[in-house]
Design a protein around this motif. Structure first.
Motif, PDB file in Angstrom:
ATOM      1  N   HIS A   1       0.826  -1.206   0.000  1.00  0.00           N
ATOM      2  CA  HIS A   1       0.000   0.000   0.000  1.00  0.00           C
ATOM      3  C   HIS A   1       0.862   1.259   0.000  1.00  0.00           C
TER       4      HIS A   1
ATOM      5  N   GLU B   1       1.856   1.868  -3.540  1.00  0.00           N
ATOM      6  CA  GLU B   1       0.732   2.410  -4.301  1.00  0.00           C
ATOM      7  C   GLU B   1       0.536   3.887  -3.995  1.00  0.00           C
TER       8      GLU B   1
ATOM      9  N   THR C   1       3.223   5.874  -5.756  1.00  0.00           N
ATOM     10  CA  THR C   1       2.936   5.935  -7.190  1.00  0.00           C
ATOM     11  C   THR C   1       1.850   6.965  -7.477  1.00  0.00           C
ATOM     12  N   GLN C   2       0.816   7.007  -6.643  1.00  0.00           N
ATOM     13  CA  GLN C   2      -0.252   7.993  -6.827  1.00  0.00           C
ATOM     14  C   GLN C   2       0.272   9.405  -6.595  1.00  0.00           C
TER      15      GLN C   2
ATOM     16  N   GLY D   1       0.702   0.718 -11.254  1.00  0.00           N
ATOM     17  CA  GLY D   1       0.391  -0.464 -10.455  1.00  0.00           C
ATOM     18  C   GLY D   1      -0.384  -1.498 -11.248  1.00  0.00           C
TER      19      GLY D   1
END
Length: 78
Positions: free
Chosen positions: A3, A6, A9-10, A45
């Motif tokens: 998580h 992720e 990455t966001q 992702g």
């Protein structure tokens, strides 16, 4: 930890970024310096999930269809 990746990455989106510190929590060892991500780690992702499934299936399209619940049909030109 997935998580966290992720979220990172966001946060950065398509912007380039450099990892400057890597720490191994079990040993307390830390390595500092500019590290570029390998090409596969630069994928979104969703694309990473696809690539991992592709490698695990050895490129077997039928297995990919089963895993993702889709059907890939090769059409003929009419």
């Amino acid at each position: 930890m997935a998580h966290d990746w992720e979220k990172l990455t966001q946060l950065v989106g398509d912007q380039a970024f450099v990892i400057e510190r890597v720490r191994l929590p079990d040993t307390g060892i830390a390595i500092e310096g500019p590290f570029e991500l390998p090409p596969l780690a630069r994928l979104s992702g969703e694309d990473q999930v696809f690539m991992a499934a592709f490698v695990r299936s050895h490129g077997n399209i039928k297995r990919m269809e089963e895993w993702f619940g889709v059907s890939y049909q090769i059409g003929r030109a009419h």
